[in-house]
Enzyme design. Sequence first.
Site, PDB file in Angstrom:
ATOM      1  N   ASP A  11      25.537  44.369 -26.683  1.00 53.33           N
ATOM      2  CA  ASP A  11      25.493  45.227 -25.508  1.00 53.33           C
ATOM      3  C   ASP A  11      26.087  46.574 -25.923  1.00 53.33           C
ATOM      4  O   ASP A  11      26.724  46.691 -26.971  1.00 53.33           O
ATOM      5  CB  ASP A  11      26.297  44.583 -24.372  1.00 53.33           C
ATOM      6  N   ASP A  13      27.483  49.650 -23.420  1.00 53.87           N
ATOM      7  CA  ASP A  13      28.609  50.121 -22.620  1.00 53.87           C
ATOM      8  C   ASP A  13      29.631  49.008 -22.404  1.00 53.87           C
ATOM      9  O   ASP A  13      29.301  47.938 -21.899  1.00 53.87           O
ATOM     10  CB  ASP A  13      28.119  50.624 -21.254  1.00 53.87           C
ATOM     11  N   ASP A 173      30.064  41.986 -22.638  1.00 53.63           N
ATOM     12  CA  ASP A 173      31.337  42.113 -21.919  1.00 53.63           C
ATOM     13  C   ASP A 173      31.241  41.738 -20.447  1.00 53.63           C
ATOM     14  O   ASP A 173      32.226  41.887 -19.721  1.00 53.63           O
ATOM     15  CB  ASP A 173      31.848  43.551 -22.034  1.00 53.63           C
TER      16      ASP A 173
END
EC number: 3.1.3.18
Length: 225
Positions: A11, A13, A173
């Site tokens: 991922d 961001d 995240d």
Amino acid sequence: MTSPAPTVVFDLDGTLVESAPDLVGALTAALAAENLPPIPESEVRAMLGAGARALVERGLKAAGVTLPEPRVLELYRVFLDHYDAHMADRSHLFPGAEGALDRLAGRGARLAVCTNKLERFAVKLLGELGAAERFGAIVGGDTFGVAKPDAAPVLGAIRAVGGDPARAVMIGDSMTDVAAARAAGIPCVVMSFGYTPVPARELGGDVTIDRFDELDAALAGLGLL
């Protein structure tokens, strides 16, 4: 017989890049266009992960405002224009990310990015941070017409680098990343420092780590290194 090198899908961001300050700046610009006050960064960080359009909608909801669809689209465009011009003002790779990428590349791992950010912005941001060339594929929320938590962009990123889902892992995240990994049938390593309203260790990832220097051991524990 040596197992084939893994495919590691990151991922963007909150996982590879600390991008919240510039995303907050773009949201602030969009809200200001409607004469709305800024939302504290601490609150915005929990709104990230579903893409820019969703962030604008969540920002308006947090401000207690309901607008007609055409106006929401106008504010979305304000967000995009501002972000395009300022995406790397304060954003940076998380500590240890470059070293982890170097180690994985040295082991022959296939590296890809799968984000819900628009593809052109993901490519531009990683380029401005000097990291775009590290990845064999950079997949955005618009690349395949669907975004995470759908499996398609994750599987598409794996295919794009010539990888095998049976030897792949998602590094993320948020719940979106964990759900996308589950849908794709691959394990997920969760970074605890990212953007999520739910505590990282409650997201249901296979492994949760606090620093990039723990990533190799996590992948080894999953049988991928």
